[in-house]
Enzyme design. Structure first.
Site, mmCIF file in Angstrom:
data_model
loop_
_atom_site.group_PDB
_atom_site.id
_atom_site.type_symbol
_atom_site.label_atom_id
_atom_site.label_comp_id
_atom_site.label_asym_id
_atom_site.label_seq_id
_atom_site.Cartn_x
_atom_site.Cartn_y
_atom_site.Cartn_z
ATOM 1 N N ASP A 12 0.806 -1.221 0.000
ATOM 2 C CA ASP A 12 0.000 0.000 0.000
ATOM 3 C C ASP A 12 0.847 1.283 0.000
ATOM 4 O O ASP A 12 1.551 1.568 0.971
ATOM 5 C CB ASP A 12 -0.916 0.047 1.220
ATOM 6 C CG ASP A 12 -1.831 -1.175 1.326
ATOM 7 O OD1 ASP A 12 -1.440 -2.255 0.842
ATOM 8 O OD2 ASP A 12 -2.918 -1.055 1.912
ATOM 9 N N GLU A 43 -4.329 2.053 -2.672
ATOM 10 C CA GLU A 43 -5.560 2.526 -2.007
ATOM 11 C C GLU A 43 -5.345 3.677 -1.035
ATOM 12 O O GLU A 43 -6.312 4.305 -0.614
ATOM 13 C CB GLU A 43 -6.274 1.359 -1.295
ATOM 14 C CG GLU A 43 -5.544 0.911 -0.044
ATOM 15 C CD GLU A 43 -6.484 0.473 1.074
ATOM 16 O OE1 GLU A 43 -7.694 0.389 0.857
ATOM 17 O OE2 GLU A 43 -5.980 0.245 2.169
ATOM 18 N N ASN A 44 -4.079 3.961 -0.678
ATOM 19 C CA ASN A 44 -3.808 5.079 0.238
ATOM 20 C C ASN A 44 -2.944 6.151 -0.414
ATOM 21 O O ASN A 44 -2.326 6.965 0.272
ATOM 22 C CB ASN A 44 -3.090 4.584 1.493
ATOM 23 C CG ASN A 44 -3.819 3.457 2.184
ATOM 24 O OD1 ASN A 44 -3.487 2.293 1.985
ATOM 25 N ND2 ASN A 44 -4.818 3.777 2.962
ATOM 26 N N HIS A 72 -10.549 1.550 0.720
ATOM 27 C CA HIS A 72 -10.601 3.012 0.530
ATOM 28 C C HIS A 72 -10.800 3.418 -0.931
ATOM 29 O O HIS A 72 -10.610 4.582 -1.284
ATOM 30 C CB HIS A 72 -9.336 3.656 1.081
ATOM 31 C CG HIS A 72 -9.169 3.488 2.552
ATOM 32 N ND1 HIS A 72 -10.161 3.834 3.458
ATOM 33 C CD2 HIS A 72 -8.145 3.003 3.295
ATOM 34 C CE1 HIS A 72 -9.737 3.564 4.681
ATOM 35 N NE2 HIS A 72 -8.523 3.053 4.620
ATOM 36 N N HIS A 154 -6.827 -8.237 -0.122
ATOM 37 C CA HIS A 154 -6.784 -7.055 0.747
ATOM 38 C C HIS A 154 -7.658 -7.330 1.970
ATOM 39 O O HIS A 154 -8.891 -7.254 1.889
ATOM 40 C CB HIS A 154 -7.300 -5.845 -0.036
ATOM 41 C CG HIS A 154 -7.026 -4.546 0.627
ATOM 42 N ND1 HIS A 154 -5.802 -3.911 0.550
ATOM 43 C CD2 HIS A 154 -7.794 -3.764 1.407
ATOM 44 C CE1 HIS A 154 -5.837 -2.796 1.240
ATOM 45 N NE2 HIS A 154 -7.043 -2.670 1.781
ATOM 46 N N HIS A 179 -3.244 -4.429 3.201
ATOM 47 C CA HIS A 179 -4.194 -3.698 4.049
ATOM 48 C C HIS A 179 -3.667 -3.371 5.449
ATOM 49 O O HIS A 179 -3.955 -2.299 5.954
ATOM 50 C CB HIS A 179 -5.545 -4.423 4.187
ATOM 51 C CG HIS A 179 -6.492 -3.765 5.149
ATOM 52 N ND1 HIS A 179 -7.089 -2.536 4.889
ATOM 53 C CD2 HIS A 179 -6.935 -4.138 6.378
ATOM 54 C CE1 HIS A 179 -7.871 -2.217 5.916
ATOM 55 N NE2 HIS A 179 -7.786 -3.146 6.825
ATOM 56 N N HIS A 181 -0.656 -2.795 6.453
ATOM 57 C CA HIS A 181 0.497 -1.879 6.371
ATOM 58 C C HIS A 181 1.700 -2.356 7.191
ATOM 59 O O HIS A 181 2.679 -1.627 7.317
ATOM 60 C CB HIS A 181 0.128 -0.442 6.791
ATOM 61 C CG HIS A 181 -0.840 0.212 5.873
ATOM 62 N ND1 HIS A 181 -1.076 1.579 5.854
ATOM 63 C CD2 HIS A 181 -1.668 -0.305 4.914
ATOM 64 C CE1 HIS A 181 -1.994 1.868 4.948
ATOM 65 N NE2 HIS A 181 -2.375 0.737 4.368
HETATM 66 FE FE LIG Z 1 -7.108 -1.137 3.281
HETATM 67 FE FE LIG Z 2 -4.015 0.394 2.978
#
Ligand SMILES: [Fe+2]
Ligand SMILES: [Fe+2]
Length: 277
Positions: A12, A43-44, A72, A154, A179, A181
């Site tokens: 991510d 996604e981030n 997200h 994820h 997901h 991290h």
């Molecule tokens: Fe996530």
């Molecule tokens: Fe994430």
């Protein structure tokens, strides 16, 4: 024609620190490992939550072939139509069919080699319309025929990710978890030939709390009161896995999976210690 490939999957990408780390480190990784495919979870990428078309384009321009997403996905409204228009950004396949975007894609290199990518969302502690373990069957049909197939699971729970790895062992090239991290130390090739890791980790500021400024996160845990979260810039790292494929079957099996944890050399990197490869 199928050939042996090196696939880099980057965890991510969180906010500007993560995007900078990717831009800085990807060219060297590409050269060192002769990368054939680069897939990132994005996604981030924008401000720490979600992704905008501008930042998705920035990732593609940096050399990314395919972007996967997660819970997200829809944070930035302007990305909704982009998800339908751009073939190489995918959101979890087990979201509702009415939600923008698609859950699979097949990326083809100029030399004709192909990588199928499937994005899934876990069902434990996550919101997804249908069960990942049944939707994945349809998703795999959509990428059938690709030389290599990578699944980004994820999900929050390691149990669900480990189970998906075993479920798909021998059927895909790799199952990579995203997901949380936080990278896990369990990267391995399963007996059937599928590369697996429970979580790749994130590409972002290790000086924060999974990407958020640590003072803010600690204050919320201490006070039980809501507070604004900003993305941290401190100590950016790139976290990824490198999968090398084996010849002989389609989709390919994996010959190896290696965890790559690298500090970015930016001025904000205050503590580039504990480098591991
Ligand atoms: Fe996530
Ligand atoms: Fe994430």
């Amino acid at each position: 024609m199928q050939r042996v490939a090196a696939i880099l999957f980057v965890g991510d990408i969180v906010a500007s620190a993560g995007r900078r780390a990717l831009r800085e480190l990807l060219p060297g990784l590409r050269e060192e490992h002769a990368l054939d495919f680069v897939v990132v979870n994005g996604e981030n990428a924008s401000g720490g939550i979600g992704i905008t078309p501008k930042h998705a384009d920035e990732l593609f321009a940096a050399g990314v072939d395919v972007i996967t997403l997660g819970n997200h996905t829809y944070r930035h409204r302007e990305v909704w139509p982009y998800l339908d228009e751009q073939r190489f950004i995918v959101r979890p396949a087990n979201f509702l069919p009415s939600q923008p975007g698609r859950g699979t894609c097949v990326f083809e290199r100029e030399d004709g080699a192909t990588l199928g990518v499937v994005n899934l969302s876990g069902n434990l502690f996550m919101q997804a319309a249908s069960p990942a373990f049944t939707t994945v069957e349809t998703a795999l049909q959509e990428v059938a025929g690709a030389d290599h197939v990578l699944v980004d699971m994820h999900a929050e729970a390691t149990s669900e990710k480990v189970a998906m790895g075993w479920f798909l062992d021998g059927r895909v090239t790799a199952v990579v978890g995203t997901h949380t991290h936080v990278p896990t130390a369990d990267a391995r090739v399963l007996p059937g030939g599928t590369a697996y890791v429970s979580d790749v980790g994130m590409t972002g500021a290790r000086g924060g709390v999974i990407g958020v400024k640590r003072e803010q996160s600690i204050a919320v845990f201490r006070s039980h009161m809501p507070m604004r979260y900003d993305a941290s810039d401190e100590d950016p790292w790139l976290m990824a896995v490198l999968i090398r494929t084996a010849d002989g079957s389609r989709p390919s099996r994996a010959a190896s999976i290696e965890t790559i944890l690298l500090p970015a050399n930016s001025a904000t990197n205050a503590s580039g210690r504990n480098q591991t490869r």
